[in-house]
Design an enzyme around this catalytic site. Sequence first.
Site, PDB file in Angstrom:
ATOM      1  N   ARG A  82      11.346  -1.701  10.694  1.00  0.00           N
ATOM      2  CA  ARG A  82      10.450  -1.271  11.811  1.00  0.00           C
ATOM      3  C   ARG A  82      10.343  -2.483  12.849  1.00  0.00           C
ATOM      4  NH1 ARG A  82       5.116  -0.010   7.935  1.00  0.00           N
ATOM      5  NH2 ARG A  82       4.052  -1.121   9.546  1.00  0.00           N
ATOM      6  N   ARG A 114      -0.615  -9.088  12.973  1.00  0.00           N
ATOM      7  CA  ARG A 114      -1.108  -7.907  12.376  1.00  0.00           C
ATOM      8  C   ARG A 114      -2.133  -8.586  10.955  1.00  0.00           C
ATOM      9  NH1 ARG A 114       4.381  -5.270  10.741  1.00  0.00           N
ATOM     10  NH2 ARG A 114       2.818  -3.839   9.187  1.00  0.00           N
ATOM     11  N   LYS A 148       0.886  -1.196  -0.049  1.00  0.00           N
ATOM     12  CA  LYS A 148      -0.087  -0.066   0.027  1.00  0.00           C
ATOM     13  C   LYS A 148       0.650   1.207  -0.023  1.00  0.00           C
ATOM     14  CE  LYS A 148      -1.908  -1.020   4.082  1.00  0.00           C
ATOM     15  NZ  LYS A 148      -1.291  -2.262   4.151  1.00  0.00           N
ATOM     16  N   ARG A 173      11.869  -5.815   4.462  1.00  0.00           N
ATOM     17  CA  ARG A 173      11.671  -4.327   4.308  1.00  0.00           C
ATOM     18  C   ARG A 173      12.640  -3.456   5.161  1.00  0.00           C
ATOM     19  NH1 ARG A 173       5.546  -2.316   5.269  1.00  0.00           N
ATOM     20  NH2 ARG A 173       5.770  -3.235   7.466  1.00  0.00           N
ATOM     21  N   ARG A 232      -9.253   1.603   8.580  1.00  0.00           N
ATOM     22  CA  ARG A 232      -8.832   0.082   8.936  1.00  0.00           C
ATOM     23  C   ARG A 232      -9.937  -0.552   9.601  1.00  0.00           C
ATOM     24  NH1 ARG A 232      -3.137   0.750   8.677  1.00  0.00           N
ATOM     25  NH2 ARG A 232      -2.254  -1.262   9.201  1.00  0.00           N
TER      26      ARG A 232
HETATM   27  P1  AP5 Z   1       4.985  -1.673   1.675  1.00  0.00           P
HETATM   28  O1  AP5 Z   1       4.621  -0.748   0.831  1.00  0.00           O
HETATM   29  O2  AP5 Z   1       5.744  -1.214   3.067  1.00  0.00           O
HETATM   30  O3  AP5 Z   1       3.601  -2.575   2.441  1.00  0.00           O
HETATM   31  P2  AP5 Z   1       2.405  -1.724   3.363  1.00  0.00           P
HETATM   32  O4  AP5 Z   1       0.838  -2.347   2.620  1.00  0.00           O
HETATM   33  O5  AP5 Z   1       2.364  -0.222   3.112  1.00  0.00           O
HETATM   34  O6  AP5 Z   1       2.297  -2.660   4.615  1.00  0.00           O
HETATM   35  P3  AP5 Z   1       2.676  -1.933   6.034  1.00  0.00           P
HETATM   36  O7  AP5 Z   1       3.340  -3.019   6.973  1.00  0.00           O
HETATM   37  O8  AP5 Z   1       3.016  -0.481   6.103  1.00  0.00           O
HETATM   38  O9  AP5 Z   1       1.013  -1.924   6.326  1.00  0.00           O
HETATM   39  P4  AP5 Z   1       0.590  -1.882   7.720  1.00  0.00           P
HETATM   40  O10 AP5 Z   1      -0.795  -1.648   7.096  1.00  0.00           O
HETATM   41  O11 AP5 Z   1       0.745  -3.177   8.404  1.00  0.00           O
HETATM   42  O12 AP5 Z   1       1.223  -0.813   8.382  1.00  0.00           O
HETATM   43  P5  AP5 Z   1       0.832   0.807   9.056  1.00  0.00           P
HETATM   44  O13 AP5 Z   1       2.102   1.477   8.688  1.00  0.00           O
HETATM   45  O14 AP5 Z   1      -0.186   1.134   7.924  1.00  0.00           O
HETATM   46  O15 AP5 Z   1       5.761  -2.839   1.225  1.00  0.00           O
HETATM   47  C1  AP5 Z   1       6.083  -4.060   2.093  1.00  0.00           C
HETATM   48  C2  AP5 Z   1       7.500  -4.589   1.552  1.00  0.00           C
HETATM   49  O16 AP5 Z   1       7.242  -5.279   0.494  1.00  0.00           O
HETATM   50  C3  AP5 Z   1       8.452  -3.483   1.426  1.00  0.00           C
HETATM   51  O17 AP5 Z   1       9.679  -3.876   1.911  1.00  0.00           O
HETATM   52  C4  AP5 Z   1       8.574  -3.244  -0.096  1.00  0.00           C
HETATM   53  O18 AP5 Z   1       9.595  -2.636  -0.420  1.00  0.00           O
HETATM   54  C5  AP5 Z   1       7.965  -4.671  -0.495  1.00  0.00           C
HETATM   55  N1  AP5 Z   1       7.234  -4.626  -1.584  1.00  0.00           N
HETATM   56  C6  AP5 Z   1       6.418  -3.680  -1.913  1.00  0.00           C
HETATM   57  N2  AP5 Z   1       5.738  -4.118  -3.280  1.00  0.00           N
HETATM   58  C7  AP5 Z   1       6.373  -5.245  -3.744  1.00  0.00           C
HETATM   59  C8  AP5 Z   1       6.198  -5.828  -4.973  1.00  0.00           C
HETATM   60  N3  AP5 Z   1       5.173  -5.630  -5.822  1.00  0.00           N
HETATM   61  N4  AP5 Z   1       7.079  -7.094  -5.058  1.00  0.00           N
HETATM   62  C9  AP5 Z   1       7.890  -7.354  -4.212  1.00  0.00           C
HETATM   63  N5  AP5 Z   1       8.072  -6.548  -2.982  1.00  0.00           N
HETATM   64  C10 AP5 Z   1       7.280  -5.364  -2.816  1.00  0.00           C
HETATM   65  O19 AP5 Z   1       0.306   0.653  10.392  1.00  0.00           O
HETATM   66  C11 AP5 Z   1       1.235   0.093  11.235  1.00  0.00           C
HETATM   67  C12 AP5 Z   1       0.445   0.014  12.584  1.00  0.00           C
HETATM   68  O20 AP5 Z   1      -0.044   1.566  12.999  1.00  0.00           O
HETATM   69  C13 AP5 Z   1      -0.650  -0.631  12.551  1.00  0.00           C
HETATM   70  O21 AP5 Z   1      -0.399  -2.147  12.960  1.00  0.00           O
HETATM   71  C14 AP5 Z   1      -1.430  -0.065  13.703  1.00  0.00           C
HETATM   72  O22 AP5 Z   1      -0.897  -0.464  15.118  1.00  0.00           O
HETATM   73  C15 AP5 Z   1      -1.166   1.534  13.678  1.00  0.00           C
HETATM   74  N6  AP5 Z   1      -2.376   2.092  12.684  1.00  0.00           N
HETATM   75  C16 AP5 Z   1      -2.039   2.483  11.387  1.00  0.00           C
HETATM   76  N7  AP5 Z   1      -3.144   2.998  11.040  1.00  0.00           N
HETATM   77  C17 AP5 Z   1      -4.098   2.691  11.619  1.00  0.00           C
HETATM   78  C18 AP5 Z   1      -5.435   2.867  11.524  1.00  0.00           C
HETATM   79  N8  AP5 Z   1      -6.292   3.515  10.683  1.00  0.00           N
HETATM   80  N9  AP5 Z   1      -6.522   2.506  12.664  1.00  0.00           N
HETATM   81  C19 AP5 Z   1      -5.721   1.779  13.863  1.00  0.00           C
HETATM   82  N10 AP5 Z   1      -4.336   1.531  13.898  1.00  0.00           N
HETATM   83  C20 AP5 Z   1      -3.646   2.009  12.942  1.00  0.00           C
HETATM   84 MG    MG Z   2       2.917   1.148   4.978  1.00  0.00          MG
END
Ligand code: AP5
Ligand code: MG
Length: 213
Positions: free
Chosen positions: A160, A171, A13, A127, A88
């Site tokens: 991270r 997660r 994402k 990552r 979410r």
């Molecule tokens: P990446 O682009 O980093 O993936 P992502 O979908 O953004 O994954 P996240 O881990 O950031 O999502 P998340 O939803 O768990 O975390 P968030 O920060 O939102 O890609 C992942 C990896 O794959 C990278 O190494 C990338 O380079 C690689 N990659 C990408 N595309 C690729 C491809 N096509 N092929 C191969 N490799 C590829 O949230 C973190 C925490 O914050 C949550 O757990 C929660 O505690 C809190 N939080 C955030 N938002 C909320 C909310 N709205 N409500 C409640 N809690 C929240």
């Molecule tokens: Mg992300």
Amino acid sequence: MKIVMLGAPGAGKGTQAKLIAESYGIPHVSTGDIFRANVKGGTALGMEAKAYMDKGELVPDELTVRILLDRVSQEDCRNGYVLDGFPRTIPQAEVLDSELSKMGEAIDHAIDVEVPDENIVKRMGGRRACLKCGATYHIVHIPPKQEGICDNCGEKLVQRDDDKEETVKNRLKVYHEATQPLIDFYSGKGVLKTVDGTLPQEEVFAAIKAILG
Ligand code: AP5
Ligand code: MG
């Protein structure tokens, strides 16, 4: 244009949201990035969020919604934005929906980046993230030009805290319980589009561009 990115943790994402933001000239708004910036800065919000994030749990809706609505009310979001990691939960989506409809607006596209759970656990170990500008790399698939250094801003890249395998598994569990229902929510509004997130990032982006036009 207002876009919501859906998909499991690690589906890509953030990677795609950054590309969309650059290409379409709208801000990339990631609640995860906002929380991590606050953790890094040692703010009260950061302290509170960290306790949930480190366990792979969701930060409570009330707090998350407040942060998000504050962010999207800023001037740079006037012409739209790409939301990454928000909403979410169904209650988050409902608040967003009702706030937008007060202004006669709505989400234009919800893009679900689909990646099976097996691939996710493998991806996360490789990552690396920039906590300054939010850029994301993968040591094998998407390496930075210089090892350990962000291409965009020169900051040191880090792993991270929530990318440990056990936390990733939780997660994913939380994703399936709380977040996956949003696929039906946006499908019901007629704005859901699905892309195959297992493809290389350029191909995923090409599919997204075809959707956005
Ligand atoms: P990446 O682009 O980093 O993936 P992502 O979908 O953004 O994954 P996240 O881990 O950031 O999502 P998340 O939803 O768990 O975390 P968030 O920060 O939102 O890609 C992942 C990896 O794959 C990278 O190494 C990338 O380079 C690689 N990659 C990408 N595309 C690729 C491809 N096509 N092929 C191969 N490799 C590829 O949230 C973190 C925490 O914050 C949550 O757990 C929660 O505690 C809190 N939080 C955030 N938002 C909320 C909310 N709205 N409500 C409640 N809690 C929240
Ligand atoms: Mg992300």
